[in-house]
Design an enzyme around this catalytic site. Structure first.
Site, PDB file in Angstrom:
ATOM      1  N   CYS A 128      30.380 -24.450   5.314  1.00  0.00           N
ATOM      2  CA  CYS A 128      29.623 -23.200   5.402  1.00  0.00           C
ATOM      3  C   CYS A 128      29.502 -22.768   6.852  1.00  0.00           C
ATOM      4  O   CYS A 128      28.638 -23.261   7.581  1.00  0.00           O
ATOM      5  CB  CYS A 128      28.243 -23.366   4.770  1.00  0.00           C
ATOM      6  SG  CYS A 128      27.278 -21.823   4.757  1.00  0.00           S
ATOM      7  N   CYS A 132      26.214 -21.156   7.736  1.00  0.00           N
ATOM      8  CA  CYS A 132      25.099 -22.108   7.777  1.00  0.00           C
ATOM      9  C   CYS A 132      25.092 -22.899   9.080  1.00  0.00           C
ATOM     10  O   CYS A 132      24.047 -23.098   9.702  1.00  0.00           O
ATOM     11  CB  CYS A 132      25.196 -23.093   6.610  1.00  0.00           C
ATOM     12  SG  CYS A 132      25.252 -22.361   4.974  1.00  0.00           S
ATOM     13  N   ASP A 133      26.266 -23.368   9.491  1.00  0.00           N
ATOM     14  CA  ASP A 133      26.344 -24.348  10.577  1.00  0.00           C
ATOM     15  C   ASP A 133      27.051 -23.866  11.833  1.00  0.00           C
ATOM     16  O   ASP A 133      27.065 -24.578  12.840  1.00  0.00           O
ATOM     17  CB  ASP A 133      27.063 -25.608  10.057  1.00  0.00           C
ATOM     18  CG  ASP A 133      26.326 -26.242   8.884  1.00  0.00           C
ATOM     19  OD1 ASP A 133      25.081 -26.201   8.890  1.00  0.00           O
ATOM     20  OD2 ASP A 133      26.976 -26.765   7.970  1.00  0.00           O
TER      21      ASP A 133
END
Length: 309
Positions: free
Chosen positions: A134, A137-138
Site C-alpha cells: 500500500c 499507506c506507507d
C-alpha cells in the site's frame, strides 16, 4: 441453532465500525473476526492518515482500539472463520470453521481483500521492514529515499507516481516489455523525471540487515542474454493486484470479474435482501481504512433500516 439479528463477517475497519453502529442500534450483532483479526492494517506499522490520531498510530493498536470500542458498547466479537453461506432463504445460515451454524436476519460482509505477493520468502521476512502493498499507506515513510514498485498496470503506475512526489527515486519493475496501464497513466509515468521503468525485469529476492536495503533482479529471464544484478532500494512496494475474499459468496452474490462484490447504487446493499457488503471486499478503487470504516457505518445503518421495514 443460534440466531442473531445481525451477523458481521470480518474484523478490519469496516467490520469493527459496523459492529459499533449495529450495537448502538440494539441489533446485538455477532462478529466473526476471520483469518486475520484486524485485517490488512495489522500488517503495517504506523498509520498517519486516519483521523483522530495526530501523532499517527500503530496499525495493530488502531485495530485493537476499534475492537475494544465495539466490545465496550456490547458487541459479541468471536474468533473464527465463516466457511459457508446459504442465502437461499431467510433467515440466512452461515457455517463457522468449527462446525457451528448461525442463522441471521441480516449479514454484513466485511471480509476485505488480500494483496497479491510475488511469493518470495523475503517478502514475508521484510514485511513491515521495507515491504508493503500500500503505497498511500506507507509511502510517507520513504520521503527522499529510493523505492521500487512491482507491476505494470494502472495501480502500479499510480503508486509509482504517488511515490515520485515523496521519494528521491522510484524504480518501476515490469515483467513484460511494455506497460499494461492506460495510455494516460503510461504517459504520466514516462514523463516523471525520477521514475525509471525497468522493463523485462523480475525481482527474485531482497536483502538487508535491518530492513530492506536492496533487491535482487533478473533481466530478460530465460533468454540468452539473461542478466542478474542487485539494486539498492529502501522500500519495496507490491502493486500486482488484490484478491477480494469473496469466494464463499460467489454462488449468491454478483461479483465483478476480479471478485469484488457488487453493491446497489450508492448503498452497501447486495442483490440479496438483508445482505450488505462493506470495506475492501466491495471496493476496487480506494482501499483505504477511512473509506472502509465509512462503508461499515453505512452497512450497519442500512441493516437497521432493513430490519425496521
Amino acid at each position: 441453532m443460534e440466531h442473531t439479528k445481525c451477523l458481521i463477517i470480518g474484523s478490519g475497519p469496516a467490520g469493527y465500525t459496523a459492529a459499533i453502529y449495529a450495537t448502538r442500534a440494539n441489533l446485538e450483532p455477532i462478529e466473526y473476526c476471520g483469518l486475520q483479526m484486524g485485517g490488512q492494517l495489522t500488517q503495517t506499522t504506523t498509520v498517519e492518515n486516519f483521523p483522530g490520531y495526530p501523532d499517527g498510530v500503530d496499525g495493530n493498536q488502531m485495530m485493537m482500539d476499534l475492537r475494544q470500542q465495539a466490545i465496550n458498547l456490547g458487541a459479541n466479537i468471536r474468533d473464527g472463520v465463516v466457511v459457508k453461506a446459504d442465502f437461499s432463504k431467510r433467515p440466512y445460515v452461515l457455517t463457522i470453521d468449527n462446525g457451528t451454524e448461525i442463522s441471521a436476519d441480516t449479514v454484513i460482509i466485511a471480509t476485505g481483500a488480500s494483496a497479491k505477493y510475488l511469493g518470495l520468502a523475503d517478502e514475508e521476512k521484510y514485511k513491515g521492514q521495507g515491504v508493503s502493498a500500500c503505497a498511500t499507506c506507507d509511502g510517507f515513510f520513504y520521503r527522499k529515499k529510493v523505492c521500487a514498485v512491482v507491476g505494470g498496470g494502472d495501480t502500479a503506475c499510480e503508486d509509482a507516481l504517488y511515490l515520485s512526489n515523496l521519494c528521491k527515486k522510484v524504480y518501476l519493475v515490469v515483467r513484460k516489455p511494455f506497460l499494461r496501464a492506460s495510455q494516460v497513466m503510461q504517459e504520466r509515468v514516462k514523463a516523471a523525471a525520477n521514475i525509471e521503468i525497468l522493463f523485462e525485469h523480475n525481482a527474485t529476492g531482497l536483502y538487508g540487515e535491518n530492513g530492506v536495503e536492496g533487491m535482487h533482479l533478473v533481466k530478460r529471464k530465460g533468454e540468452s542474454d539473461e542478466t542478474h544484478y542487485d539494486l539498492a532500494i529502501d522500500g519495496f512496494f507490491l502493486a500486482i493486484g488484490h484478491k477480494p475474499n469473496s469466494d464463499i459468496f460467489r454462488e449468491w452474490l454478483d461479483l465483478d470479474e476480479i471478485g469484488y462484490i457488487r453493491t446497489i447504487g450508492n448503498t452497501q446493499a447486495t442483490k440479496v435482501p438483508g445482505v450488505f457488503a462493506a470495506g475492501d471486499v466491495c471496493d476496487p478503487v480506494y482501499r483505504q481504512a477511512i473509506v472502509a470504516a465509512g462503508t461499515g457505518c453505512k452497512a450497519a445503518l442500512e441493516a437497521e433500516r432493513y430490519l425496521q421495514s
